[in-house]
Design a protein around this motif. Structure first.
Motif, PDB file in Angstrom:
ATOM      1  N   HIS A 206       0.821  -1.207   0.000  1.00 36.85           N
ATOM      2  CA  HIS A 206       0.000   0.000   0.000  1.00 36.85           C
ATOM      3  C   HIS A 206       0.859   1.263   0.000  1.00 36.85           C
ATOM      4  CE1 HIS A 206      -3.521  -2.418   1.725  1.00 36.85           C
ATOM      5  NE2 HIS A 206      -3.823  -2.056   0.488  1.00 36.85           N
ATOM      6  N   VAL A 207       0.322   2.287  -0.616  1.00 32.68           N
ATOM      7  CA  VAL A 207       0.887   3.632  -0.563  1.00 32.68           C
ATOM      8  C   VAL A 207       0.130   4.363   0.536  1.00 32.68           C
ATOM      9  CG1 VAL A 207       1.044   5.827  -1.821  1.00 32.68           C
ATOM     10  CG2 VAL A 207       1.519   3.673  -3.006  1.00 32.68           C
ATOM     11  N   GLU A 208       0.861   4.868   1.500  1.00 32.58           N
ATOM     12  CA  GLU A 208       0.243   5.613   2.597  1.00 32.58           C
ATOM     13  C   GLU A 208       0.231   7.092   2.250  1.00 32.58           C
ATOM     14  OE1 GLU A 208      -1.221   4.004   5.044  1.00 32.58           O
ATOM     15  OE2 GLU A 208      -0.435   2.062   4.421  1.00 32.58           O
ATOM     16  N   ILE A 209      -0.752   7.791   2.749  1.00 29.46           N
ATOM     17  CA  ILE A 209      -0.896   9.221   2.481  1.00 29.46           C
ATOM     18  C   ILE A 209      -0.781   9.995   3.780  1.00 29.46           C
ATOM     19  CG2 ILE A 209      -2.426  11.037   1.630  1.00 29.46           C
ATOM     20  CD1 ILE A 209      -3.703   8.992  -0.212  1.00 29.46           C
ATOM     21  N   ASP A 210       0.069  11.004   3.754  1.00 29.48           N
ATOM     22  CA  ASP A 210       0.182  11.953   4.863  1.00 29.48           C
ATOM     23  C   ASP A 210      -0.650  13.177   4.466  1.00 29.48           C
ATOM     24  OD1 ASP A 210       0.826  13.812   6.778  1.00 29.48           O
ATOM     25  OD2 ASP A 210       2.982  13.860   6.322  1.00 29.48           O
ATOM     26  N   TYR A 211      -1.867  13.233   4.970  1.00 25.17           N
ATOM     27  CA  TYR A 211      -2.772  14.305   4.554  1.00 25.17           C
ATOM     28  C   TYR A 211      -2.343  15.681   5.057  1.00 25.17           C
ATOM     29  CZ  TYR A 211      -5.868  10.867   2.502  1.00 25.17           C
ATOM     30  OH  TYR A 211      -6.389   9.889   1.695  1.00 25.17           O
ATOM     31  N   SER A 212      -1.397  15.741   5.977  1.00 27.46           N
ATOM     32  CA  SER A 212      -0.889  17.048   6.413  1.00 27.46           C
ATOM     33  C   SER A 212       0.062  17.634   5.364  1.00 27.46           C
ATOM     34  CB  SER A 212      -0.186  16.934   7.770  1.00 27.46           C
ATOM     35  OG  SER A 212       0.995  16.159   7.658  1.00 27.46           O
ATOM     36  N   ASN A 213       0.525  16.810   4.427  1.00 23.53           N
ATOM     37  CA  ASN A 213       1.366  17.252   3.327  1.00 23.53           C
ATOM     38  C   ASN A 213       0.487  17.301   2.077  1.00 23.53           C
ATOM     39  OD1 ASN A 213       3.112  17.395   1.101  1.00 23.53           O
ATOM     40  ND2 ASN A 213       4.703  16.167   2.104  1.00 23.53           N
ATOM     41  N   GLU A 214      -0.081  18.464   1.805  1.00 27.36           N
ATOM     42  CA  GLU A 214      -1.080  18.584   0.731  1.00 27.36           C
ATOM     43  C   GLU A 214      -0.559  18.180  -0.635  1.00 27.36           C
ATOM     44  OE1 GLU A 214      -3.284  22.261   0.659  1.00 27.36           O
ATOM     45  OE2 GLU A 214      -3.343  22.316   2.846  1.00 27.36           O
ATOM     46  N   LYS A 215       0.677  18.554  -0.957  1.00 28.81           N
ATOM     47  CA  LYS A 215       1.233  18.224  -2.272  1.00 28.81           C
ATOM     48  C   LYS A 215       1.378  16.707  -2.419  1.00 28.81           C
ATOM     49  CE  LYS A 215       5.014  19.226  -5.425  1.00 28.81           C
ATOM     50  NZ  LYS A 215       6.279  19.904  -5.635  1.00 28.81           N
TER      51      LYS A 215
END
Length: 186
Positions: free
Chosen positions: A138-147
Motif C-alpha cells: 500500500h501507498v500511505e498518504i500523509d494528509y498534512s502534506n497537501e502536495k
C-alpha cells in the motif's frame, strides 16, 4: 505477456441459505478490461482462462469483515495449479478493503475482489489486488502534506477505498520484476 487467471464467481451463503450472486462471467470480463487498461502502463496483461461458478461460501456475515480469513477460506476450496486464482464475491459490509491478496503471491497467487456495482470500480479494485500479487504494498498518504496527498491519492495502491489508478515508475519496475510476472515469462 499475459498472465492466466482462473476466476471463481463465489457468492456467499449463511446457514445454508445462498445469497444471489452479483458477479457473473460477463461482469468479470468487463472488469478485466479495466484491469488491463490500468496495467497496460507496465505492459502486463491478464487473461481469464477459466470462469467458474463456484458453490456458495457458507460464512456468517459477522465473520466476513476479516479479509485474510475470507481469502484463506476461499483459497482452501480449490486445488493448487499454475494459475492465479481470483475469487469474485458479493459486497462485504464493514470490510474497509476492496478485497484481499497474498502480498507477493506468498503463499500462493490468490485474491478476492468484492462487488462495487460498476465495471470501473470493480476493475480498479481487482487491479489493486493484482498489484499486491506482484509485490506492491500500500501507498500511505500523509494528509498534512497537501502536495504529497494530492499525488498519492491518485495512485492505484493507495490504502483504503479510492478511485486512483496511477502507477509510479518504481511500482511498474517492481511489478515487472515480481516473482509472479517472472513465473509467467516476464
Amino acid at each position: 505477456m499475459s498472465i492466466p487467471l482462473k476466476v471463481y464467481i463465489t457468492p456467499f451463503a449463511e446457514r445454508g441459505v445462498p445469497e444471489p450472486a452479483k458477479w457473473d462471467c460477463d461482469a468479470a470480463k468487463k472488469a478485466l478490461d479495466v484491469v488491463n487498461k490500468i496495467w497496460s502502463k507496465a505492459k502486463i496483461a491478464f487473461v481469464i482462462n477459466d470462469c467458474l461458478i463456484d458453490k456458495p461460501l457458507d460464512m456468517a456475515k459477522s465473520a466476513r469483515n476479516n479479509d485474510k480469513q475470507v481469502l484463506d477460506v476461499l483459497s482452501l476450496r480449490r486445488t493448487k495449479d499454475n494459475a492465479v486464482h481470483i475469487f469474485l464475491v458479493n459486497p462485504i459490509p464493514n470490510l474497509s478493503a476492496g478485497g484481499g491478496s497474498y502480498l507477493d503471491s506468498d503463499p500462493e497467487p490468490a485474491s478476492f475482489v468484492q462487488w462495487y456495482g460498476d465495471d470501473h470500480a470493480n476493475g480498479r479494485a481487482w487491479a489493486h489486488e493484482l498489484g499486491h500479487l506482484m509485490s506492491l504494498d500500500h501507498v500511505e498518504i500523509d494528509y498534512s502534506n497537501e502536495k504529497q496527498a494530492a499525488q498519492r491519492v491518485k495512485n492505484l495502491m493507495t490504502a483504503g477505498l479510492n478511485a486512483g489508478s496511477d502507477l509510479t515508475g518504481p511500482q511498474i519496475n517492481a511489478a515487472k520484476g515480481s516473482g509472479l510476472v517472472k513465473r509467467f515469462g516476464g
